[in-house]
Design an enzyme around this catalytic site. Structure first.
Site, PDB file in Angstrom:
ATOM      1  N   GLU A   8      -7.424  -4.116  11.714  1.00  0.00           N
ATOM      2  CA  GLU A   8      -7.168  -4.846  10.464  1.00  0.00           C
ATOM      3  C   GLU A   8      -8.322  -5.786  10.135  1.00  0.00           C
ATOM      4  O   GLU A   8      -8.669  -5.974   8.964  1.00  0.00           O
ATOM      5  CB  GLU A   8      -5.857  -5.616  10.564  1.00  0.00           C
ATOM      6  CG  GLU A   8      -4.641  -4.754  10.852  1.00  0.00           C
ATOM      7  CD  GLU A   8      -4.514  -3.558   9.930  1.00  0.00           C
ATOM      8  OE1 GLU A   8      -4.785  -3.694   8.712  1.00  0.00           O
ATOM      9  OE2 GLU A   8      -4.146  -2.474  10.420  1.00  0.00           O
ATOM     10  N   ALA A  44       0.350  -2.300  10.692  1.00  0.00           N
ATOM     11  CA  ALA A  44      -0.139  -3.561  10.134  1.00  0.00           C
ATOM     12  C   ALA A  44      -0.749  -3.276   8.770  1.00  0.00           C
ATOM     13  O   ALA A  44      -0.919  -2.128   8.374  1.00  0.00           O
ATOM     14  CB  ALA A  44      -1.173  -4.202  11.061  1.00  0.00           C
ATOM     15  N   MET A  45      -1.094  -4.362   8.045  1.00  0.00           N
ATOM     16  CA  MET A  45      -1.698  -4.231   6.719  1.00  0.00           C
ATOM     17  C   MET A  45      -2.751  -5.300   6.535  1.00  0.00           C
ATOM     18  O   MET A  45      -2.527  -6.480   6.822  1.00  0.00           O
ATOM     19  CB  MET A  45      -0.628  -4.354   5.622  1.00  0.00           C
ATOM     20  CG  MET A  45      -1.163  -4.104   4.224  1.00  0.00           C
ATOM     21  SD  MET A  45      -1.755  -2.411   4.034  1.00  0.00           S
ATOM     22  CE  MET A  45      -3.015  -2.660   2.797  1.00  0.00           C
ATOM     23  N   GLU A  52       0.824  -1.213   0.000  1.00  0.00           N
ATOM     24  CA  GLU A  52       0.000   0.000   0.000  1.00  0.00           C
ATOM     25  C   GLU A  52       0.862   1.270   0.000  1.00  0.00           C
ATOM     26  O   GLU A  52       1.808   1.359   0.782  1.00  0.00           O
ATOM     27  CB  GLU A  52      -0.918   0.003   1.232  1.00  0.00           C
ATOM     28  CG  GLU A  52      -1.978   1.067   1.155  1.00  0.00           C
ATOM     29  CD  GLU A  52      -2.988   0.960   2.294  1.00  0.00           C
ATOM     30  OE1 GLU A  52      -4.186   1.145   2.046  1.00  0.00           O
ATOM     31  OE2 GLU A  52      -2.570   0.697   3.439  1.00  0.00           O
ATOM     32  N   GLU A  85     -10.073   3.564   6.174  1.00  0.00           N
ATOM     33  CA  GLU A  85      -9.228   3.800   7.339  1.00  0.00           C
ATOM     34  C   GLU A  85      -9.989   4.428   8.513  1.00  0.00           C
ATOM     35  O   GLU A  85      -9.758   4.076   9.666  1.00  0.00           O
ATOM     36  CB  GLU A  85      -8.025   4.673   6.959  1.00  0.00           C
ATOM     37  CG  GLU A  85      -7.047   3.993   6.013  1.00  0.00           C
ATOM     38  CD  GLU A  85      -6.482   2.682   6.559  1.00  0.00           C
ATOM     39  OE1 GLU A  85      -6.636   2.396   7.765  1.00  0.00           O
ATOM     40  OE2 GLU A  85      -5.888   1.934   5.765  1.00  0.00           O
TER      41      GLU A  85
END
Length: 859
Positions: free
Chosen positions: A303, A269-270, A134, A325
């Site tokens: 997440e 985190a992703m 990202e 988000e």
């Protein structure tokens, strides 16, 4: 052709031309291990893209950042890589209605945390890989159409070194030829595809709910396995799945759910579906406070919320980044409070996350929550306090405004209506209007499409008997917004407690709103606007309330006799935050904030609030106090730190927090002698376990003040010869008070690109020390001379870290402000993202100088 950037207009044009049916990505990662003769270590990446032309036109481009391309073919027709590939794009023309593009490339392993990151564990020599994309780094691993609205299903196949395990978004298994093959994914965007590979320590579990079974996995490096509390990770995971399934009415759509804790990670985190990645710092090597576990739980739940907000339903372009988000940030605290043991998570949100938002929203670069994102560089910078924390704050306000049930019903309809698709703001608003009956367009115009933060101040009049005749809330700001807010009245009891005795909610609109319900109440000692933190605003006080807080902030207690919170943490947190905002705004002298903090921090029961107060007091002395008072201010902090350390309950998290605060503020010989004694065992504080992480914290000030040399730091590394220990060593080496040390650190970060992202971060952290202002003063001029070249030469992540981290903010003078202005004037054509970073840092410096002027008056 353009470079690595991609504009919104280009993305919209490409989306109008084509749709993608699927990707097949074949990676050979065997080159990750062993010696390499290549100047840049690479791996082979073969991508087949099947796509259709749906609009007018016969040419487009595919995104790929790679050292070289071996072959390209379109519909069986070979294209010359030397002609069609420019380093970041492959030009293709002669498109048919249905197309098959095959790209065979050599892609580079990364040391910056972007693309396919490669890490060698210094403890055992093992190699670990993971991907991070990202907003647009999948193109560093395979050829693709790198924009969020061109979703497609993916099939990955990976050949890895012998003995490795490989994970991706879908379930996988190793075939007879040793190739890891993964199930085809649902349609997802490029930036959330993922590959993790290496000899990771892997733990499994499962989540079961009726007919639904979700295989769970959690992993980390083998050398961290002894510290990995996977059971707690799985506990939070299951609690999160319970909440989301109870409230979203849409089963988790991505099969398995793996969570990988990986090294040298740039983010928290992703949300890669089925393969979430986290920074491995969330695996705690020593004793930490409950605030650390709460923070980890929040990130896990954040997440997980993305599986619906962002992965299942994705924004069309990065303008609407908030659609994922802001919701995920809100849900992290919402679910933590309602489904886990961290029932005070809204206190943490009010005290911590909103502080991030308030700062960002007062910068010259502030922007509406729905931002104008022209290109990928804009997108990279908009993962900020506005998009996350302000957006989440506004959603909390929305729940108060529209109602919890309407909000959750809106979410349910949103998922069902737009599953596997892409949306814009209007798509969500139309659904919320259906469920709430409110005019969401007017609400969105005020809250989502304007910038800035309002200040809310009580204005109270009393009759001769001391009862309220009128209580009004005065709203200030460039944009006056509708707020659903509570006003709390507090009075001192006979026992000395400051207790709420009345509360009223009201819709605050316009410049002045009367809260009629509170008329006739007895005169309070404290009026707290935005009690319970329903809205997003800066809280101001009338003079009487401010005087009460100076004398009694620590006396605010819970009015509920059954409370087990140890006080009334939300009200105290709001008051601490409000006082800090007054300090930052130059309305309260920094030394006064420090005085209040030293008087009441020792009584703060909420550990997260205490840690924020510690951070704020250090910032007050470092940035907002006059230079003449800094030494005294620092001495007061260290004295208070040691006093509270000795008073804290032995073995408690408060004792640990005060130990770290004392170490961070130590400045006298006696302080250093105690730290040395704690390290060598000749001194002891009852109950304080000096584990390895605390040892580094105690050693740090000794290095900064010249009492721990390279040899002593090396000795500590020999005790902790790990990846984390190496980062500590690099930071401490760069922190030593030597001109030669600073020159070396500068050269390693600015003149060389050999350090990994984690070591760049550590070196910068060591270089910038408040007690070494004179030592690093010569680098102010060098900074402005270097940053434009650095921005052009480095990856955007490293460039951002260096430009932000090395800005000469500690040279807090009008001369530095003038130098920043001169650079901005002379570089009007510099990259907008670079100018934004300099402008933000310049604004922080100007704010510090205004606060110092306020503090000087108090002297």
């Amino acid at each position: 052709m353009p470079g690595e950037n991609l504009s919104r207009d280009e993305a919209h044009e490409r989306a109008a031309l084509l749709s993608v049916d699927g990707y097949e990505v074949v990676l050979d990662l065997r080159s990750a291990v062993g010696d390499s003769a290549e100047a840049v270590r690479t791996f082979r990446s073969e991508t087949t893209i099947r796509f259709r032309r749906t609009g007018e036109g016969t040419s487009t481009f595919v995104d790929l950042i790679a050292p070289s391309v071996n072959a390209v073919s379109l519909n069986g027709r070979a294209l010359d890589p030397a002609v069609v590939f420019d380093g970041s794009r492959i030009a293709i023309d002669g498109l048919a209605d249905e197309n098959v593009l095959v790209v065979d490339a050599q892609c580079a392993y990364s040391r910056t945390g972007e693309g396919m990151h490669r890490f060698v564990d210094p403890e055992d020599g093992e190699v670990y890989l993971y991907t991070q994309y990202e907003p647009a780094d999948a193109r560093r691993v395979y050829a693709n159409f790198e924009q969020p609205d061109l979703k497609a299903p993916y099939r990955f196949a990976v050949t890895a070194p012998e003995g490795w395990t490989v994970w991706s978004n879908g379930a996988g298994e190793q075939d007879a030829e040793g190739v890891w093959r993964f199930a085809e994914t649902a349609p997802i965007s490029t930036y959330i595809t993922c590959v993790v590979a290496g000899p990771y320590h892997y733990v499994t579990d499962s989540y079961e709910r009726g007919d639904l079974t979700i295989p769970l996995g959690a992993m980390c490096r083998k050398s961290l396995a002894k510290h990995f509390d996977a059971d707690d990770v799985f506990l939070i995971t299951k609690q999160g799945f319970d909440f989301f399934h109870d409230n979203f009415d849409y089963p988790y759509p991505f099969g398995k759910y793996d969570q990988a804790f990986v090294p040298e990670y740039n983010l928290g985190a992703m949300e890669n579906p089925g393969m979430v990645t986290f920074r491995e710092e969330y695996i705690y090597r020593g004793k930490v406070t409950q605030a650390a576990y709460e923070s980890r739980a929040n990130v896990i739940l954040h997440e997980m919320a993305h599986m619906w907000f962002g992965d299942l339903v994705t924004m069309v372009w990065w303008d609407d980044l908030w659609l994922k988000e802001s919701f995920a940030d809100f849900m992290g605290s919402f679910v933590n409070a309602e489904a886990t043991r961290f029932t005070n998570s809204w206190v943490t949100f009010a005290n911590n996350r909103k502080a991030w938002a308030y700062r960002a929203d007062q910068l010259p670069s502030t922007h509406p929550i729905t931002a104008d994102i022209r290109d990928l560089e804009d997108a990279k910078l908009n993962f900020d306090g506005i998009t996350y924390a302000k957006g989440a704050s506004v959603l909390k306000q929305l729940v108060a405004y529209a109602g919890r049930d309407a909000f959750l019903e809106g979410a349910r309809r949103y998922f069902k209506r737009h599953a596997y698709g892409n949306t814009r703001l209007a798509d969500l608003l139309s659904i919320l209007e259906e469920t709430s009956g409110r005019d969401m367009k007017a609400w969105a115009k005020s809250w989502l499409q304007t910038s800035g933060v309002n200040a809310l101040t009580p204005a109270v009049t009393y009759d001769a008997e001391g009862r309220i005749t009128e209580l009004a809330v005065v709203q200030e700001g460039d944009e006056l917004r509708p707020h659903r807010a509570a006003v709390g009245l507090y009075r001192l009891s006979a026992d000395g407690d400051l207790v709420r005795f009345a509360r009223a909610e009201a819709d605050i609109t316009g410049a002045r709103t009367v809260v009629a319900e509170l008329a006739g109440e007895e005169k309070p000692d404290l009026v707290l606007v935005n009690d319970d933190d329903l809205t997003y605003c800066k809280i101001r006080f009338d003079e009487g309330s401010l005087a009460t807080l100076r004398a009694h902030l620590g006396d605010i207690t819970d009015p509920s006799p059954s409370s087990s919170s140890g006080g009334y943490p939300m009200a105290r947190a709001l008051c601490w935050s409000a006082l800090w905002n007054l300090t930052r705004d130059g309305l309260m002298p920094a030394r006064d904030f420090v005085s209040v903090a030293l008087a009441f921090a020792g009584r703060e029961t909420d550990i997260g609030v205490l840690q924020m107060v510690h951070a704020w007091t250090k910032s007050a002395v470092t940035h907002y106090a006059t230079p003449e008072w800094r030494e005294e201010g620092g001495r007061l902090l260290a004295e208070a730190g040691l006093r509270e350390l000795r008073l804290a309950e032995p073995g408690s998290e408060h004792q640990l927090t005060w130990a770290r605060f004392f170490a961070a503020t130590a400045g006298a010989d006696a302080d250093f002698q105690l730290l040395e004694g704690l390290l060598d065992g000749t001194a002891k504080i009852d109950g304080l376990d000096v584990d390895q992480e605390l040892r580094w914290a105690l050693l740090s000030p000794l290095a900064v003040h010249g009492r721990a040399d390279e040899g002593r730091i090396g000795e500590e590394l020999s005790r902790d010869d790990t990846a984390t220990g190496k980062r500590h060593q690099v930071r401490l080496l760069a922190s030593r008070p030597s001109a030669a040390v600073k020159a070396q650190a500068w050269a390693q970060v600015v003149e060389s690109d050999t350090l990994s992202n984690a070591l760049v971060e550590a070196t910068i952290a060591g270089f910038v020390q408040p007690s070494q202002r004179e030592l690093i003063a010569p680098y102010a001029e060098k900074y402005f001379a270097a940053i434009e070249r650095l921005w052009a030469d480095r990856s955007i992540q490293i460039a951002m870290d260096v430009v932000k981290g090395l800005f000469p903010g500690l040279q807090d003078s009008d001369e530095t402000l003038a130098a920043a202005d001169a650079w901005l004037t002379a570089h009007e054509s510099a990259a907008p993202a670079l100018r934004r970073l300099v402008l933000e840092a310049r604004d922080d410096l100007a704010r510090a100088l205004r606060a110092q002027a306020c503090d000087r008056l108090a002297a």
